[in-house]
Design a protein around this motif. Structure first.
Motif, PDB file in Angstrom:
ATOM      1  N   TYR A  78       0.827  -1.203   0.000  1.00 15.42           N
ATOM      2  CA  TYR A  78       0.000   0.000   0.000  1.00 15.42           C
ATOM      3  C   TYR A  78       0.865   1.258   0.000  1.00 15.42           C
ATOM      4  CZ  TYR A  78      -2.952   3.569   2.275  1.00 15.42           C
ATOM      5  OH  TYR A  78      -3.598   4.724   2.609  1.00 15.42           O
ATOM      6  N   SER A  79       1.819   1.320   0.915  1.00 10.36           N
ATOM      7  CA  SER A  79       2.596   2.558   0.984  1.00 10.36           C
ATOM      8  C   SER A  79       3.575   2.652  -0.180  1.00 10.36           C
ATOM      9  CB  SER A  79       3.302   2.697   2.333  1.00 10.36           C
ATOM     10  OG  SER A  79       4.124   1.607   2.562  1.00 10.36           O
ATOM     11  N   LEU A  80       4.002   1.502  -0.702  1.00  8.21           N
ATOM     12  CA  LEU A  80       4.869   1.523  -1.883  1.00  8.21           C
ATOM     13  C   LEU A  80       4.140   2.176  -3.057  1.00  8.21           C
ATOM     14  CD1 LEU A  80       7.676   0.266  -2.696  1.00  8.21           C
ATOM     15  CD2 LEU A  80       6.377  -1.530  -3.770  1.00  8.21           C
ATOM     16  N   ARG A  81       2.886   1.777  -3.266  1.00 11.56           N
ATOM     17  CA  ARG A  81       2.097   2.337  -4.357  1.00 11.56           C
ATOM     18  C   ARG A  81       1.880   3.832  -4.174  1.00 11.56           C
ATOM     19  NH1 ARG A  81      -2.446  -2.426  -5.450  1.00 11.56           N
ATOM     20  NH2 ARG A  81      -1.445  -3.206  -7.328  1.00 11.56           N
ATOM     21  N   LEU A  82       1.547   4.227  -2.942  1.00 10.54           N
ATOM     22  CA  LEU A  82       1.298   5.652  -2.702  1.00 10.54           C
ATOM     23  C   LEU A  82       2.569   6.472  -2.886  1.00 10.54           C
ATOM     24  CD1 LEU A  82      -1.191   5.954   0.267  1.00 10.54           C
ATOM     25  CD2 LEU A  82      -1.619   5.948  -2.174  1.00 10.54           C
ATOM     26  N   THR A 107       5.233  -0.408 -13.830  1.00 12.94           N
ATOM     27  CA  THR A 107       5.727  -0.464 -12.462  1.00 12.94           C
ATOM     28  C   THR A 107       4.585  -0.347 -11.458  1.00 12.94           C
ATOM     29  OG1 THR A 107       7.786   0.515 -13.187  1.00 12.94           O
ATOM     30  CG2 THR A 107       7.342   0.581 -10.838  1.00 12.94           C
ATOM     31  N   LEU A 108       3.673   0.597 -11.730  1.00 15.04           N
ATOM     32  CA  LEU A 108       2.570   0.826 -10.798  1.00 15.04           C
ATOM     33  C   LEU A 108       1.634  -0.368 -10.710  1.00 15.04           C
ATOM     34  CD1 LEU A 108       1.556   4.516 -11.547  1.00 15.04           C
ATOM     35  CD2 LEU A 108       2.347   3.628  -9.372  1.00 15.04           C
ATOM     36  N   THR A 109       1.449  -1.057 -11.818  1.00 13.98           N
ATOM     37  CA  THR A 109       0.466  -2.138 -11.810  1.00 13.98           C
ATOM     38  C   THR A 109       1.104  -3.517 -11.739  1.00 13.98           C
ATOM     39  OG1 THR A 109       0.408  -2.143 -14.213  1.00 13.98           O
ATOM     40  CG2 THR A 109      -1.231  -0.805 -13.088  1.00 13.98           C
ATOM     41  N   GLU A 110       1.820  -3.893 -12.800  1.00 12.69           N
ATOM     42  CA  GLU A 110       2.298  -5.268 -12.876  1.00 12.69           C
ATOM     43  C   GLU A 110       3.337  -5.585 -11.798  1.00 12.69           C
ATOM     44  OE1 GLU A 110       3.446  -8.418 -16.396  1.00 12.69           O
ATOM     45  OE2 GLU A 110       2.881  -6.376 -16.878  1.00 12.69           O
ATOM     46  N   ASP A 111       4.316  -4.695 -11.633  1.00 11.37           N
ATOM     47  CA  ASP A 111       5.354  -4.972 -10.640  1.00 11.37           C
ATOM     48  C   ASP A 111       4.773  -4.990  -9.232  1.00 11.37           C
ATOM     49  OD1 ASP A 111       7.532  -5.323 -12.346  1.00 11.37           O
ATOM     50  OD2 ASP A 111       7.743  -3.168 -12.607  1.00 11.37           O
ATOM     51  N   GLU A 179       7.928  -9.054 -21.578  1.00  7.07           N
ATOM     52  CA  GLU A 179       6.580  -8.609 -21.239  1.00  7.07           C
ATOM     53  C   GLU A 179       6.485  -7.102 -21.068  1.00  7.07           C
ATOM     54  OE1 GLU A 179       4.692 -11.144 -18.285  1.00  7.07           O
ATOM     55  OE2 GLU A 179       4.623 -12.723 -19.779  1.00  7.07           O
ATOM     56  N   ASP A 180       7.602  -6.496 -20.700  1.00  9.05           N
ATOM     57  CA  ASP A 180       7.638  -5.033 -20.692  1.00  9.05           C
ATOM     58  C   ASP A 180       7.373  -4.502 -22.092  1.00  9.05           C
ATOM     59  OD1 ASP A 180       8.044  -4.615 -18.091  1.00  9.05           O
ATOM     60  OD2 ASP A 180      10.118  -3.916 -18.229  1.00  9.05           O
ATOM     61  N   ARG A 181       8.028  -5.139 -23.066  1.00 11.06           N
ATOM     62  CA  ARG A 181       7.866  -4.723 -24.464  1.00 11.06           C
ATOM     63  C   ARG A 181       6.405  -4.933 -24.902  1.00 11.06           C
ATOM     64  NH1 ARG A 181      12.832  -7.516 -26.448  1.00 11.06           N
ATOM     65  NH2 ARG A 181      13.636  -6.567 -24.551  1.00 11.06           N
ATOM     66  N   LEU A 182       5.848  -6.065 -24.494  1.00 13.07           N
ATOM     67  CA  LEU A 182       4.465  -6.392 -24.841  1.00 13.07           C
ATOM     68  C   LEU A 182       3.517  -5.347 -24.259  1.00 13.07           C
ATOM     69  CD1 LEU A 182       3.016  -8.705 -26.283  1.00 13.07           C
ATOM     70  CD2 LEU A 182       2.748  -9.841 -24.093  1.00 13.07           C
ATOM     71  N   SER A 292      10.813  -7.652  -9.803  1.00 16.45           N
ATOM     72  CA  SER A 292       9.869  -6.537  -9.769  1.00 16.45           C
ATOM     73  C   SER A 292      10.296  -5.468  -8.769  1.00 16.45           C
ATOM     74  CB  SER A 292       8.472  -7.036  -9.408  1.00 16.45           C
ATOM     75  OG  SER A 292       7.902  -7.714 -10.477  1.00 16.45           O
ATOM     76  N   LEU A 293      10.765  -5.936  -7.612  1.00 16.35           N
ATOM     77  CA  LEU A 293      11.173  -4.989  -6.582  1.00 16.35           C
ATOM     78  C   LEU A 293      12.360  -4.158  -7.060  1.00 16.35           C
ATOM     79  CD1 LEU A 293      10.232  -4.249  -3.780  1.00 16.35           C
ATOM     80  CD2 LEU A 293      11.918  -5.774  -2.824  1.00 16.35           C
ATOM     81  N   GLN A 294      13.276  -4.817  -7.771  1.00 14.44           N
ATOM     82  CA  GLN A 294      14.412  -4.073  -8.323  1.00 14.44           C
ATOM     83  C   GLN A 294      13.943  -3.016  -9.324  1.00 14.44           C
ATOM     84  OE1 GLN A 294      17.072  -7.069  -9.813  1.00 14.44           O
ATOM     85  NE2 GLN A 294      17.413  -7.806  -7.732  1.00 14.44           N
ATOM     86  N   LYS A 295      12.956  -3.378 -10.136  1.00 15.46           N
ATOM     87  CA  LYS A 295      12.431  -2.429 -11.120  1.00 15.46           C
ATOM     88  C   LYS A 295      11.778  -1.242 -10.426  1.00 15.46           C
ATOM     89  CE  LYS A 295      11.808  -5.428 -15.016  1.00 15.46           C
ATOM     90  NZ  LYS A 295      11.790  -4.954 -16.395  1.00 15.46           N
ATOM     91  N   ILE A 296      11.031  -1.556  -9.348  1.00 14.03           N
ATOM     92  CA  ILE A 296      10.365  -0.489  -8.605  1.00 14.03           C
ATOM     93  C   ILE A 296      11.399   0.441  -7.977  1.00 14.03           C
ATOM     94  CG2 ILE A 296       8.931  -0.009  -6.582  1.00 14.03           C
ATOM     95  CD1 ILE A 296       7.369  -2.568  -7.238  1.00 14.03           C
ATOM     96  N   GLU A 297      12.461  -0.163  -7.394  1.00 13.45           N
ATOM     97  CA  GLU A 297      13.509   0.633  -6.762  1.00 13.45           C
ATOM     98  C   GLU A 297      14.205   1.526  -7.785  1.00 13.45           C
ATOM     99  OE1 GLU A 297      14.683   1.173  -3.628  1.00 13.45           O
ATOM    100  OE2 GLU A 297      12.828   0.186  -3.038  1.00 13.45           O
TER     101      GLU A 297
END
Lengths: 316, 316
Positions: A78-82, A107-111, A179-182, A292-297
């Motif tokens: 929750y707080s990650l998204r916000l 990042t906001l959705t899939e990751d 899948e990012d490309r997709l 995913s976490l690495q991508k978010i970071e």
């Protein structure tokens, strides 16, 4: 693993309570298996209240441990998204355009979704680790000789399965990139629909040369990963039967082991199979989640590097 | 379940091969457990080659079964994505605007992703069902009386766990709906960023009154679902110990059961725990997937009802 760090940072106290109750639950499970073994060999009487007591402790500690981790994990997502949303809103426009809307959206959705799926299974993994630890202690108490054989075997099993899982992880990473490309192509559909509508040839080309190619590549990488993974699963089943076979047929020729110890051992190892297999089956989800976490970071760092304005907004 | 139908439609032959090899694998696992039991009670000799043979059959049939299902499931996702993309591209613009870009995007990415996660675990579930069937046949052969007790107990266990899972499923559906709304807000961020940038007050309002509210609601529904689910998990562990307790302490007072049969029974039930728990733990993913599949179907029907033009494009 990064995921653990995410939770520890959110509240080390909750993690500590969850780990402690999880360990109690795992220890009691091992105790109960020991009780079953002594009841099978008929060495003790009046076991009913032991059974009931241990069963209730296992029930409640399992639930408490999971409740704490569930709350914590959902809060973290929750707080990650916000925080990400806020970071995007306070970044310079030019910078956001460089990053690309599709990457932001992914990042906001899939990751965040992948991460949420992994934290979903984290509680059961913790209980499983506790059960394994408890049972190993019990096995070492039963017979040191058999315990050493089991441990050596377990180490070989983990090393060989890990090797397969590493290969599967590589393919999963490739699948994720594709899948990012997709995702980008899907965005072209939903956003660039007007342009695609106007040009029939461009539309055909887009479908057959871009979207289909990405979808096919992602399918292929997923297939490779899952196949490697299926081999690992079959292999781990084989290993279970191999160790049981060795304990039953090989060991009695080398050292003298009481038959009651042997049957207790086999029951315990069979019981161990559940948490062991569960952990192995769920590891890929953790690999996906750590990607995913690495991508978010990375996204957060990229956003932070161009921080435009600070706002008074605290996600709590 | 819809998911099974999706695979059957893709290729019933592949499904048939996967099910058949899966059943062989499960049957051999039960056979191997029976072999272990007779070796523990020391009734047979020269079992090594039986062990090796059965182990190898289990290894290869497990892998073959999973390979077929993996290929099939990935193909199904692949062509689903392509067909959806094509349906969007050949729908009238006005109709697409009515459906909303965020719903299209959510279906193409998140729903397809959820589905892909579920087909990922389908192969292991099939093997697990086969192992359970095989072991039940073995148990009925061991002792009819104990088998009937086990079956009655199992039916009660499944009914009570199913009740909890249904409750969890309701919460997961609510969480999913809320996440659709959240998705829409994320899209407002990535697409409407320019407007939000211009109005600081509007931006604050959007964050605190829309995005944060949705994120909090989705977190709450997820927590409720996962808690119900943790209770189910603890409950199923309790049930295992209850049946073992009954078989060990209660049954011998009612009917006479040979001690070797009892210990064979307990080992088999302990072995059954792995596939049983695995199925229970993975069911929520199937619920999520069936919700996603329904959403995808609804989208496809909505698109098909307004089909504008047919194009010669076959995803293969």
């Amino acid at each position: 693993m990064n995921l653990i760090w995410l939770l520890l940072r959110a509240s080390w106290l909750n993690v500590a309570i969850a780990v402690l109750t999880g360990l109690i639950s795992g220890g009691c499970s091992a105790q109960l298996i020991a009780l079953i073994n002594s009841a099978v060999s008929g060495t003790t009487n009046n076991l009913l209240w032991y059974f009931v007591g241990l069963g209730l402790i296992i029930f409640f500690t399992t639930i408490i441990s999971q409740f704490f981790l569930i709350e914590l994990a959902q809060d973290a997502i929750y707080s990650l998204r916000l925080r990400l949303s806020q970071a995007i809103l306070s970044s310079p426009l030019r910078h956001l355009e460089e990053l690309g809307a599709n990457r932001l959206m992914a990042t906001l959705t899939e990751d965040a979704q992948t991460l949420s799926g992994a934290v979903f299974i984290l509680p059961t993994i913790c209980i499983d680790i506790a059960i394994i630890l408890g049972c190993l202690v019990y096995l070492s108490w039963l017979s040191a000789a058999v315990f050493i054989v089991t441990i050596v075997f377990l180490a070989l099993a983990i090393a060989s399965i890990q090797f397969l899982l590493n290969k599967a992880r590589d393919s999963l990473s490739l699948a994720r990139e594709e899948e990012d490309r997709l995702f980008k192509h899907f965005r072209t559909i939903t956003d660039g629909i007007k342009e695609l509508k106007l040009h029939s040839q461009r539309r055909q080309q887009f479908l057959s040369e871009e979207l289909q190619v990405s979808a096919a590549a992602s399918r292929q990488h997923n297939i490779t990963a899952l196949r490697t993974y299926a081999i690992g699963d079959g292999w781990s089943q084989m290993l279970f039967f191999t160790i049981v076979c060795f304990l039953l047929l090989g060991l009695p020729r080398l050292v003298s082991v009481a038959s009651s110890v042997l049957s207790a051992y086999i029951l315990t190892i069979a019981y161990l199979l559940t948490p062991f297999r569960n952990i192995i089956l769920r590891l890929p989800q953790f690999f996906r989640a750590s990607v995913s976490l690495q991508k978010i970071e990375k996204m957060r760092l990229a956003l932070a590097s161009q921080h435009e304005e600070t706002e008074t907004f605290s996600p709590s």
